[in-house]
Design a protein around this motif. Structure first.
Motif, PDB file in Angstrom:
ATOM      1  N   GLY A   1      37.313 -19.920  24.808  1.00  0.00           N
ATOM      2  CA  GLY A   1      37.185 -21.021  23.846  1.00  0.00           C
ATOM      3  C   GLY A   1      35.753 -21.492  23.645  1.00  0.00           C
ATOM      4  N   TRP A   2      34.959 -21.460  24.709  1.00  0.00           N
ATOM      5  CA  TRP A   2      33.587 -21.941  24.617  1.00  0.00           C
ATOM      6  C   TRP A   2      32.738 -21.124  23.651  1.00  0.00           C
ATOM      7  N   LYS A   3      33.149 -19.883  23.390  1.00  0.00           N
ATOM      8  CA  LYS A   3      32.322 -19.058  22.492  1.00  0.00           C
ATOM      9  C   LYS A   3      33.010 -18.772  21.161  1.00  0.00           C
ATOM     10  N   LEU A   4      34.083 -19.502  20.873  1.00  0.00           N
ATOM     11  CA  LEU A   4      34.815 -19.284  19.613  1.00  0.00           C
ATOM     12  C   LEU A   4      34.450 -20.335  18.580  1.00  0.00           C
ATOM     13  N   THR A   5      34.086 -19.897  17.380  1.00  0.00           N
ATOM     14  CA  THR A   5      33.849 -20.846  16.287  1.00  0.00           C
ATOM     15  C   THR A   5      34.530 -20.342  15.027  1.00  0.00           C
ATOM     16  N   GLY A   6      34.674 -21.231  14.059  1.00  0.00           N
ATOM     17  CA  GLY A   6      35.258 -20.848  12.768  1.00  0.00           C
ATOM     18  C   GLY A   6      34.244 -21.051  11.655  1.00  0.00           C
ATOM     19  N   ILE A   7      34.098 -20.047  10.819  1.00  0.00           N
ATOM     20  CA  ILE A   7      33.247 -20.174   9.625  1.00  0.00           C
ATOM     21  C   ILE A   7      34.112 -19.781   8.426  1.00  0.00           C
ATOM     22  N   THR A   8      34.361 -20.746   7.558  1.00  0.00           N
ATOM     23  CA  THR A   8      35.248 -20.488   6.429  1.00  0.00           C
ATOM     24  C   THR A   8      34.567 -19.559   5.417  1.00  0.00           C
ATOM     25  N   ASN A   9      35.323 -18.537   5.008  1.00  0.00           N
ATOM     26  CA  ASN A   9      34.803 -17.576   4.038  1.00  0.00           C
ATOM     27  C   ASN A   9      34.463 -18.234   2.711  1.00  0.00           C
ATOM     28  N   GLY A  10      33.666 -17.537   1.935  1.00  0.00           N
ATOM     29  CA  GLY A  10      33.491 -17.884   0.527  1.00  0.00           C
ATOM     30  C   GLY A  10      34.170 -16.829  -0.327  1.00  0.00           C
ATOM     31  N   ILE A  11      33.952 -16.926  -1.622  1.00  0.00           N
ATOM     32  CA  ILE A  11      34.398 -15.847  -2.525  1.00  0.00           C
ATOM     33  C   ILE A  11      33.197 -15.404  -3.348  1.00  0.00           C
ATOM     34  N   ASP A  12      33.330 -14.256  -3.954  1.00  0.00           N
ATOM     35  CA  ASP A  12      32.243 -13.751  -4.790  1.00  0.00           C
ATOM     36  C   ASP A  12      32.333 -14.462  -6.145  1.00  0.00           C
ATOM     37  N   THR A  13      31.513 -15.501  -6.295  1.00  0.00           N
ATOM     38  CA  THR A  13      31.639 -16.338  -7.497  1.00  0.00           C
ATOM     39  C   THR A  13      31.043 -15.662  -8.738  1.00  0.00           C
ATOM     40  N   ASN A  14      30.358 -14.543  -8.560  1.00  0.00           N
ATOM     41  CA  ASN A  14      29.918 -13.794  -9.747  1.00  0.00           C
ATOM     42  C   ASN A  14      31.050 -12.935 -10.288  1.00  0.00           C
ATOM     43  N   THR A  15      31.750 -12.269  -9.377  1.00  0.00           N
ATOM     44  CA  THR A  15      32.902 -11.478  -9.810  1.00  0.00           C
ATOM     45  C   THR A  15      33.996 -12.394 -10.328  1.00  0.00           C
ATOM     46  N   PHE A  16      34.281 -13.430  -9.553  1.00  0.00           N
ATOM     47  CA  PHE A  16      35.355 -14.350  -9.940  1.00  0.00           C
ATOM     48  C   PHE A  16      34.758 -15.514 -10.717  1.00  0.00           C
ATOM     49  N   ASN A  17      34.575 -15.281 -12.001  1.00  0.00           N
ATOM     50  CA  ASN A  17      33.980 -16.307 -12.853  1.00  0.00           C
ATOM     51  C   ASN A  17      34.694 -16.282 -14.204  1.00  0.00           C
ATOM     52  N   PRO A  18      35.461 -17.334 -14.515  1.00  0.00           N
ATOM     53  CA  PRO A  18      36.226 -17.317 -15.765  1.00  0.00           C
ATOM     54  C   PRO A  18      35.341 -17.325 -17.014  1.00  0.00           C
ATOM     55  N   ALA A  19      34.057 -17.613 -16.825  1.00  0.00           N
ATOM     56  CA  ALA A  19      33.158 -17.613 -17.987  1.00  0.00           C
ATOM     57  C   ALA A  19      32.696 -16.209 -18.351  1.00  0.00           C
ATOM     58  N   THR A  20      32.850 -15.271 -17.413  1.00  0.00           N
ATOM     59  CA  THR A  20      32.308 -13.929 -17.672  1.00  0.00           C
ATOM     60  C   THR A  20      33.251 -12.786 -17.292  1.00  0.00           C
ATOM     61  N   ASP A  21      34.305 -13.055 -16.565  1.00  0.00           N
ATOM     62  CA  ASP A  21      35.184 -12.000 -16.030  1.00  0.00           C
ATOM     63  C   ASP A  21      35.639 -11.042 -17.147  1.00  0.00           C
ATOM     64  N   PRO A  22      35.201  -9.779 -17.086  1.00  0.00           N
ATOM     65  CA  PRO A  22      35.522  -8.846 -18.182  1.00  0.00           C
ATOM     66  C   PRO A  22      37.013  -8.539 -18.304  1.00  0.00           C
ATOM     67  N   ALA A  23      37.797  -8.877 -17.282  1.00  0.00           N
ATOM     68  CA  ALA A  23      39.234  -8.593 -17.365  1.00  0.00           C
ATOM     69  C   ALA A  23      39.979  -9.599 -18.246  1.00  0.00           C
ATOM     70  N   LEU A  24      39.323 -10.694 -18.603  1.00  0.00           N
ATOM     71  CA  LEU A  24      40.039 -11.768 -19.309  1.00  0.00           C
ATOM     72  C   LEU A  24      39.985 -11.610 -20.825  1.00  0.00           C
TER      73      LEU A  24
ATOM     74  N   ARG B   1      43.665 -11.927 -14.550  1.00  0.00           N
ATOM     75  CA  ARG B   1      44.337 -12.560 -15.699  1.00  0.00           C
ATOM     76  C   ARG B   1      45.388 -13.568 -15.237  1.00  0.00           C
ATOM     77  N   ILE B   2      45.926 -13.326 -14.041  1.00  0.00           N
ATOM     78  CA  ILE B   2      46.899 -14.272 -13.488  1.00  0.00           C
ATOM     79  C   ILE B   2      46.191 -15.536 -12.995  1.00  0.00           C
ATOM     80  N   TYR B   3      45.056 -15.365 -12.296  1.00  0.00           N
ATOM     81  CA  TYR B   3      44.312 -16.566 -11.876  1.00  0.00           C
ATOM     82  C   TYR B   3      43.960 -17.411 -13.099  1.00  0.00           C
ATOM     83  N   ALA B   4      43.623 -16.740 -14.199  1.00  0.00           N
ATOM     84  CA  ALA B   4      43.184 -17.465 -15.394  1.00  0.00           C
ATOM     85  C   ALA B   4      44.364 -18.028 -16.184  1.00  0.00           C
ATOM     86  N   GLY B   5      45.433 -17.247 -16.318  1.00  0.00           N
ATOM     87  CA  GLY B   5      46.534 -17.652 -17.206  1.00  0.00           C
ATOM     88  C   GLY B   5      47.565 -18.527 -16.533  1.00  0.00           C
ATOM     89  N   GLY B   6      47.566 -18.587 -15.196  1.00  0.00           N
ATOM     90  CA  GLY B   6      48.538 -19.414 -14.497  1.00  0.00           C
ATOM     91  C   GLY B   6      48.162 -20.886 -14.557  1.00  0.00           C
TER      92      GLY B   6
END
Ligand code: GLC
Length: 481
Positions: free
Chosen positions: A240-263, A366-371
């Motif tokens: 326990g003394w050497k365990l820590t948590g670092i919350t992930n991020g996401i790739d905000t360039n790939t996941f961007n509703p202003a530019t996502d080419p799939a939308l 398209r689901i993240y965007a359309g939902g």
């Protein structure tokens, strides 16, 4: 700082789940921090070898000893990476190149990934790339800190090792003889890997790594308990003394509703109403649901496996369909019982439910965007990435307050105030159903408040900048410690 990262998957080259996403974005984010030199080590799977897009050069070759075996390894440097990360593939036709299909699940996975772990260290030695920190991920690289501690430390003076847990369900179990036959470690290490007479490589990593992390702060606490730790709670509590948590991020360039080419349409916070309406109508058409603008669309993008909380949805859905107005769309593959359940449900309610039993990154976007509403009732969740993707696209999450979901989705009240999404505390179907009903009520009865919540979700910073800085702080403290 010199940082080496070893993992069994990394997008865009190879990915089966969230680990692959993290191994795409984290090395990149670390390399953007001035003064860092980042190298990522991945196995050279047939799928990568056969992809002509990935041009490489051979930079080293040697044999790796695993007990009595001497196995060839080639180190191939990827030529076309532009963000400063050096990507090295560990080439072994025998262990990776000639295996067809899935990247995991072969009879000798333990040996394959023990080889990979050792070959990463041999590669660093042969390239004279001696890092300040080596970051390893999940059981497939769990033997690395063990080899480092037992056999390689003279070659790596001062190198510290961080072991990161993304998924504790798979631990790298092997039978007892694996210790001598494959790992061939000094006797003193047997106890560190032994669990009731069998070998557990993740246990070895937790015991030998300088630090251990997992992918959210809440999950780091939960791992101390048997309910979450899949047998390793005692081992983790001791460490326990050497365990820590670092919350992930996401790739905000790939996941961007202003530019996502799939939308089909793009939008920002200010154009949310119009852009999302276009995406929703197009999505309803794509998946065969009636184009109803005012009917809330509940969505899920998930592996169809037990710990994602699908039994809660199975429990609650008929009741919800009978009493509430909404459409439901599910994308994913997994256990047959869940695939069949949702296919049957879609057949029974063709105008209200659609189940796409497949894997599609484009449709996922398209689901993240359309939902309108994103369901994630996971039983446990080390971090979870898709709830952040959903929020980035203005889709309001309904989540079980556990692990990374607790840390990324603070709960709102019934008026949609005070947080980012709807949460429920204890894992049961009635509480989940009530959280969905509360969210639907907000959608129907307080559209302005619902819209404000969507905008707030879109305004969050889920980028990797902050998590990467936290990794740096941890690395720095390890090197100074
Ligand atoms: C695993 C976990 C998931 C996490 C991902 C990346 O897939 O189940 O919660 O987001 O790894 O760390």
């Amino acid at each position: 700082m010199r940082i080496a990262i070893a993992a069994s998957e990394g997008a865009p080259y190879i990915k089966s789940g969230g680990l692959g996403d993290v191994m795409e974005a984290l090395p990149s984010a670390l390399s953007r921090i001035p003064g860092n030199e980042v190298a990522l080590f991945l196995p050279y799977y047939g799928k990568i070898r056969n992809n002509p897009a990935y041009k490489t050069e051979l930079v080293a070759q040697f044999s790796v000893s695993l007990g009595w075996r001497q196995q060839y390894a080639g180190i191939l440097r990827l030529l076309d990476r532009t963000d400063g990360v050096q990507v090295y593939f560990i080439d072994s036709l025998y262990y990776f190149g000639n295996r067809n299909g899935a990247i995991y699940g072969d009879f000798d996975d333990g040996e394959r990934f023990a080889f990979f772990s050792k070959a990463c260290l041999d590669a660093m030695v042969s390239m004279a790339f001696i890092p300040d920190v080596i970051q390893c991920n999940d059981w497939q690289t769990a033997a690395l800190p063990v080899f480092l501690s037992a056999q390689y430390s003279p070659l790596f003076p001062g190198t510290k090792c961080l072991f990161t847990i993304h998924n504790i369900e798979y631990q790298g179990w092997a039978d007892g003889p694996f210790f001598d036959d494959v790992l061939a470690l000094p006797e003193g290490y047997r106890g560190m890997l032994d669990m009731n007479g069998a070998i557990n490589m993740m246990k070895g990593a937790i015991e030998t790594a300088h630090m251990v992390s997992t992918v959210s702060e809440s999950y780091a606490k939960e791992l101390m308990y048997p309910y979450y730790a899949h047998g390793l709670d005692g081992v983790i509590a001791n460490a326990g003394w050497k365990l820590t948590g670092i919350t992930n991020g996401i790739d905000t360039n790939t996941f961007n509703p202003a530019t996502d080419p799939a939308l089909p349409a793009h939008y920002t916070k200010t154009t949310l109403k119009k852009g999302k309406a276009l995406c929703k109508a197009a999505l309803q058409e794509e998946v065969g649901l009636p184009q109803k603008a005012d009917t809330p669309l509940l969505v899920m993008v998930t592996r169809l496996v037990g710990h994602k909380g699908l039994d809660l949805l199975c429990y609650a859905i008929e009741d919800l369909l009978a009493n509430e107005d909404f459409q439901l769309l599910i994308l994913g593959t997994g256990e047959k019982k869940f695939e069949d359940f949702f296919l049957n449900l879609a057949a029974k309610y063709p105008d209200r439910v659609s189940a796409k039993i497949t894997f599609s990154l484009g449709l996922a976007s398209r689901i993240y965007a359309g939902g309108d509403i994103y369901l994630m009732p996971s039983k446990s969740e080390p971090c979870g990435l898709s709830q952040m993707n959903a929020m980035r696209y203005g889709t309001v999450p309904v989540v079980h307050a556990t692990g990374g979901l607790r840390d990324t989705v603070s709960g709102v009240d019934e008026n949609g105030k005070g947080g980012l999404g709807f949460t429920f505390q204890s894992y049961n179907g009635d509480d989940f159903r009530q959280a969905v009903v509360n969210c639907l009520n907000l959608y129907h009865n307080q559209p302005t408040a619902f819209r404000a919540l969507q905008k707030l979700d879109m305004s969050q910073d889920f980028s990797w900048d902050k998590p990467a800085q936290r990794y740096m702080n941890l690395f720095t403290s390890m090197c100074n410690g």
